[in-house]
Design an enzyme around this catalytic site. Structure first.
Site, PDB file in Angstrom:
ATOM      1  N   TYR A  90      32.570  61.948  14.753  1.00 34.82           N
ATOM      2  CA  TYR A  90      33.437  61.331  13.741  1.00 34.82           C
ATOM      3  C   TYR A  90      34.809  60.997  14.336  1.00 34.82           C
ATOM      4  O   TYR A  90      35.374  59.930  14.084  1.00 34.82           O
ATOM      5  CB  TYR A  90      33.581  62.295  12.548  1.00 34.82           C
ATOM      6  CG  TYR A  90      34.677  61.926  11.577  1.00 34.82           C
ATOM      7  CD1 TYR A  90      34.632  60.743  10.860  1.00 34.82           C
ATOM      8  CD2 TYR A  90      35.776  62.773  11.395  1.00 34.82           C
ATOM      9  CE1 TYR A  90      35.648  60.400   9.983  1.00 34.82           C
ATOM     10  CE2 TYR A  90      36.799  62.442  10.513  1.00 34.82           C
ATOM     11  CZ  TYR A  90      36.729  61.254   9.817  1.00 34.82           C
ATOM     12  OH  TYR A  90      37.745  60.916   8.956  1.00 34.82           O
ATOM     13  N   SER A 172      46.198  60.992   5.133  1.00 35.51           N
ATOM     14  CA  SER A 172      45.057  60.204   4.666  1.00 35.51           C
ATOM     15  C   SER A 172      44.729  60.504   3.198  1.00 35.51           C
ATOM     16  O   SER A 172      44.894  61.630   2.736  1.00 35.51           O
ATOM     17  CB  SER A 172      43.837  60.542   5.526  1.00 35.51           C
ATOM     18  OG  SER A 172      42.665  60.051   4.940  1.00 35.51           O
ATOM     19  N   TYR A 195      43.575  54.618   0.313  1.00 35.19           N
ATOM     20  CA  TYR A 195      42.326  53.859   0.199  1.00 35.19           C
ATOM     21  C   TYR A 195      42.208  53.538  -1.280  1.00 35.19           C
ATOM     22  O   TYR A 195      42.200  54.452  -2.121  1.00 35.19           O
ATOM     23  CB  TYR A 195      41.133  54.700   0.645  1.00 35.19           C
ATOM     24  CG  TYR A 195      40.992  54.830   2.146  1.00 35.19           C
ATOM     25  CD1 TYR A 195      41.172  53.744   2.986  1.00 35.19           C
ATOM     26  CD2 TYR A 195      40.639  56.047   2.721  1.00 35.19           C
ATOM     27  CE1 TYR A 195      41.033  53.860   4.360  1.00 35.19           C
ATOM     28  CE2 TYR A 195      40.486  56.176   4.094  1.00 35.19           C
ATOM     29  CZ  TYR A 195      40.683  55.084   4.909  1.00 35.19           C
ATOM     30  OH  TYR A 195      40.534  55.205   6.259  1.00 35.19           O
ATOM     31  N   THR A 221      45.656  50.869   3.266  1.00 39.46           N
ATOM     32  CA  THR A 221      44.830  50.488   4.425  1.00 39.46           C
ATOM     33  C   THR A 221      43.842  49.404   4.004  1.00 39.46           C
ATOM     34  O   THR A 221      43.101  49.579   3.032  1.00 39.46           O
ATOM     35  CB  THR A 221      44.079  51.715   4.974  1.00 39.46           C
ATOM     36  OG1 THR A 221      45.044  52.662   5.423  1.00 39.46           O
ATOM     37  CG2 THR A 221      43.175  51.338   6.139  1.00 39.46           C
ATOM     38  N   LYS A 313      48.570  48.639   6.029  1.00 45.56           N
ATOM     39  CA  LYS A 313      48.078  49.058   7.358  1.00 45.56           C
ATOM     40  C   LYS A 313      46.773  48.319   7.654  1.00 45.56           C
ATOM     41  O   LYS A 313      45.866  48.313   6.818  1.00 45.56           O
ATOM     42  CB  LYS A 313      47.839  50.566   7.351  1.00 45.56           C
ATOM     43  CG  LYS A 313      47.218  51.133   8.627  1.00 45.56           C
ATOM     44  CD  LYS A 313      47.258  52.664   8.596  1.00 45.56           C
ATOM     45  CE  LYS A 313      46.716  53.300   9.864  1.00 45.56           C
ATOM     46  NZ  LYS A 313      45.260  53.400   9.891  1.00 45.56           N
ATOM     47  N   HIS A 337      42.270  50.272  12.961  1.00 42.53           N
ATOM     48  CA  HIS A 337      41.658  51.553  12.616  1.00 42.53           C
ATOM     49  C   HIS A 337      41.170  52.270  13.880  1.00 42.53           C
ATOM     50  O   HIS A 337      40.164  52.972  13.873  1.00 42.53           O
ATOM     51  CB  HIS A 337      40.490  51.339  11.647  1.00 42.53           C
ATOM     52  CG  HIS A 337      40.460  52.333  10.521  1.00 42.53           C
ATOM     53  ND1 HIS A 337      40.963  52.092   9.282  1.00 42.53           N
ATOM     54  CD2 HIS A 337      39.982  53.605  10.464  1.00 42.53           C
ATOM     55  CE1 HIS A 337      40.783  53.146   8.508  1.00 42.53           C
ATOM     56  NE2 HIS A 337      40.204  54.085   9.211  1.00 42.53           N
ATOM     57  N   ASP A 368      49.588  50.899  15.942  1.00 43.75           N
ATOM     58  CA  ASP A 368      48.833  52.007  16.530  1.00 43.75           C
ATOM     59  C   ASP A 368      47.540  51.485  17.138  1.00 43.75           C
ATOM     60  O   ASP A 368      47.182  50.327  16.980  1.00 43.75           O
ATOM     61  CB  ASP A 368      48.604  53.146  15.517  1.00 43.75           C
ATOM     62  CG  ASP A 368      47.569  52.826  14.429  1.00 43.75           C
ATOM     63  OD1 ASP A 368      46.797  51.866  14.568  1.00 43.75           O
ATOM     64  OD2 ASP A 368      47.555  53.557  13.425  1.00 43.75           O
ATOM     65  N   GLY A 391      46.382  58.167  16.496  1.00 42.21           N
ATOM     66  CA  GLY A 391      45.488  58.918  15.618  1.00 42.21           C
ATOM     67  C   GLY A 391      44.719  60.012  16.339  1.00 42.21           C
ATOM     68  O   GLY A 391      44.891  61.192  16.068  1.00 42.21           O
TER      69      GLY A 391
HETATM   70  C1  LIG Z   1      38.877  60.485  12.907  1.00 48.66           C
HETATM   71  C2  LIG Z   1      39.747  59.385  12.389  1.00 48.66           C
HETATM   72  C3  LIG Z   1      39.972  59.306  11.030  1.00 48.66           C
HETATM   73  C4  LIG Z   1      40.803  58.305  10.528  1.00 48.66           C
HETATM   74  N1  LIG Z   1      41.076  58.286   9.189  1.00 48.66           N
HETATM   75  C5  LIG Z   1      41.904  57.335   8.703  1.00 48.66           C
HETATM   76  C6  LIG Z   1      42.242  57.335   7.317  1.00 48.66           C
HETATM   77  O1  LIG Z   1      41.813  58.175   6.554  1.00 48.66           O
HETATM   78  N2  LIG Z   1      43.060  56.327   6.883  1.00 48.66           N
HETATM   79  C7  LIG Z   1      43.548  55.360   7.720  1.00 48.66           C
HETATM   80  O2  LIG Z   1      44.279  54.473   7.283  1.00 48.66           O
HETATM   81  N3  LIG Z   1      43.259  55.380   9.035  1.00 48.66           N
HETATM   82  C8  LIG Z   1      42.448  56.334   9.547  1.00 48.66           C
HETATM   83  N4  LIG Z   1      42.165  56.346  10.875  1.00 48.66           N
HETATM   84  C9  LIG Z   1      42.817  55.366  11.765  1.00 48.66           C
HETATM   85  C10 LIG Z   1      44.122  55.922  12.291  1.00 48.66           C
HETATM   86  O3  LIG Z   1      45.074  56.017  11.264  1.00 48.66           O
HETATM   87  C11 LIG Z   1      44.732  55.045  13.399  1.00 48.66           C
HETATM   88  O4  LIG Z   1      44.844  53.732  12.922  1.00 48.66           O
HETATM   89  C12 LIG Z   1      43.913  55.053  14.684  1.00 48.66           C
HETATM   90  O5  LIG Z   1      43.370  56.325  14.932  1.00 48.66           O
HETATM   91  C13 LIG Z   1      44.794  54.641  15.859  1.00 48.66           C
HETATM   92  O6  LIG Z   1      44.068  54.576  17.030  1.00 48.66           O
HETATM   93  P1  LIG Z   1      44.020  55.750  18.123  1.00 48.66           P
HETATM   94  O7  LIG Z   1      43.083  56.797  17.580  1.00 48.66           O
HETATM   95  O8  LIG Z   1      43.468  55.057  19.324  1.00 48.66           O
HETATM   96  O9  LIG Z   1      45.409  56.264  18.334  1.00 48.66           O
HETATM   97  C14 LIG Z   1      41.367  57.347  11.402  1.00 48.66           C
HETATM   98  C15 LIG Z   1      41.124  57.436  12.777  1.00 48.66           C
HETATM   99  C16 LIG Z   1      40.329  58.444  13.272  1.00 48.66           C
HETATM  100  C17 LIG Z   1      40.115  58.525  14.749  1.00 48.66           C
END
Ligand SMILES: Cc1cc2nc3c(=O)[nH]c(=O)nc-3n(C[C@H](O)[C@H](O)[C@H](O)COP(=O)(O)O)c2cc1C
Length: 442
Positions: A90, A172, A195, A221, A313, A337, A368, A391
């Site tokens: 995940y 989140s 969300y 998002t 986002k 994402h 990001d 993230g």
């Molecule tokens: C395990 C995981 C869960 C995530 N959950 C959310 C979330 O709930 N809401 C959201 O807007 N982005 C979510 N993201 C995206 C992150 O906010 C972010 O945009 C992303 O991880 C950035 O890339 P990086 O992991 O390469 O730094 C998630 C990313 C990961 C890896």
């Protein structure tokens, strides 16, 4: 050849490996490994033993304390060692073959830094003001769902680390902690990621709850629809022998075929109901977190509803950035994402440039995706980002060492940003301009 002596040899080798490697012995991937091995065809046996050998070699290089880390990537294998395979899947997964995850990272290597010399860099000021709040650094923790899947400290450990190190954190919607608890753990200043769901009353209730709790911003998002093809996750689930339904209360949108929900919609409502931000809400009609019908009409409605700052986002194009400005949005996060939405192969650092041009300084733009070094942060700032998020790395720190790991990750980013600011001759963030970067020629 008689298969029995071969199996006996294989079994002996497997047991030897278990004996010498605590990593292998403790790995939950291997809960049923031996049984599989004894049933396997010779080719699979070799493959499995080869894989175990690699794991064993890697074990020697894995850090065992946060202060051993030289960079944020050092936390990844340490976290992987601790996190069960499906949860690791995940965290790590992108979509399809994860090419956009790699592209995000690779994008930074196509930009070079033009350092200036003979500048007095005795004092380096990394502070940045966003929406009237002064931050020590422009380094932001992007929202990550369900972080208790990586460590019992979960989001509250992340929030405490962010508070201690002075970083902005986004929580989140599907976090394993509530906004009230995250705000208390961080000491204020946690932005609520949103969300929207397919039920307006639920969406509105989440917004009002976050506003009442004191969250200064809501971050919608928009880059994801349900059902993205997360192959790395699905592969990891296959080797995880635990029964997902034991912990997931009968349903997880991510756990394929292992949860036994009676119907998808009933299961989804149950999944949402277990998330603290949905406490006390009637979620019986919630069937989507990312409604297929989401459009700019929703943005208008949200703009009329949200009384704190409102960001979007997931914007990656000039066109959408212009529309966001027209709709009165207060800020943008350029994001794909973390390569988990669609496989575009387009790094966010490239998208940043057209988004920054489109908003023309009217609102702050955060980016990001693939940010793993202080030099990456520097490059994003030079290309117009107000702040830079990440993230996976805070989840690696968390998975490896809980709150202490997150603190160490934040410290490394800060240290590396300060180092490159010194080296490049830029004493404050406003001095980091486009003049300091140049596209790589080949
Ligand atoms: C395990 C995981 C869960 C995530 N959950 C959310 C979330 O709930 N809401 C959201 O807007 N982005 C979510 N993201 C995206 C992150 O906010 C972010 O945009 C992303 O991880 C950035 O890339 P990086 O992991 O390469 O730094 C998630 C990313 C990961 C890896």
């Amino acid at each position: 050849m008689n298969p029995m002596p071969r199996r006996a040899r294989t079994r002996r080798k497997f047991l030897q490996m278990l004996g010498v490697s605590p990593l292998i012995a403790s790995s939950s991937v291997l809960a049923g490994g031996l049984a599989d091995l004894l049933r396997a065809e010779p080719l699979q046996e070799e493959h499995f033993l080869g894989w175990l050998g690699t794991l064993q070699q890697q074990d020697d290089a894995i850090i065992s304390a946060p202060d051993q880390a030289l960079d944020v990537m050092d936390f990844e294998p340490a976290a992987r060692k601790n996190i069960p395979p499906a949860h690791w899947g995940y965290l790590a997964t992108g979509v399809d073959d994860d090419a956009t995850v790699r592209a995000n990272r690779d994008g930074y290597s196509h930009i070079q830094i033009r350092s200036r010399r003979l500048v007095d860099v005795t004092n380096i000021d990394m502070s940045r003001i966003i929406f009237g709040t002064k931050w020590d650094t422009p380094i932001v923790l992007s929202p990550v769902g369900a972080q208790k899947a990586f460590h019992p400290d979960g989001e509250l450990g992340v929030a405490r680390a962010a508070g201690k190190k002075g970083n902005l954190m986004m929580l989140s919607t599907v976090a394993s902690a509530s906004i009230e608890d995250a705000l208390a753990a961080r000491g204020g200043q946690v932005w609520q990621q949103l969300y929207p769901t397919n039920v307006w009353e639920v969406t509105r209730a989440i917004i009002k709850r976050a506003e009442t709790a004191g969250s200064p911003a809501i971050v919608l998002t928009v880059d994801l629809h349900d059902g993205s093809n997360r192959e790395t996750l699905f592969r990891a689930q296959r080797v995880d022998r635990r029964q997902c339904s034991l912990c997931h209360g009968g349903y997880s949108p991510f756990a394929r075929g292992k949860t036994g929900a009676t119907s998808a919609s009933e299961g989804f409502a149950k999944y949402v109901a277990r998330k603290p931000m949905f406490d006390g809400l009637d979620v019986s009609k919630v069937t989507q977190l990312h409604p297929l019908a989401m459009s700019w009409d929703l943005v208008k409605r949200l703009r009329d509803t949200i009384t704190v700052k409102f960001l979007i986002k997931g914007i990656v194009t000039r066109e959408d950035a212009e529309l966001a400005v027209e709709h009165g949005v207060d800020g943008l996060v350029v994001s794909n994402h973390g390569g988990r939405a669609e496989n575009t192969l387009r790094p966010t650092i490239e998208s940043l440039q057209e988004v920054v041009e489109a908003v023309a300084g009217k609102l702050p733009v955060i980016v990001d995706g693939g940010v793993r070094r202080g030099t990456d942060i520097f490059k994003a700032l030079a290309l117009g980002a107000a702040a830079v998020g990440f993230g996976r790395p805070h989840s690696w720190g968390l998975g490896a060492f809980g709150q202490a790991g997150v603190e160490a990750v934040l410290e490394i980013y800060r240290r590396e940003l300060r180092a490159i600011m010194r080296q490049a001759g830029t004493t404050s963030l406003d001095k980091i301009t486009r003049e300091y970067v140049i596209p790589r020629s080949s």
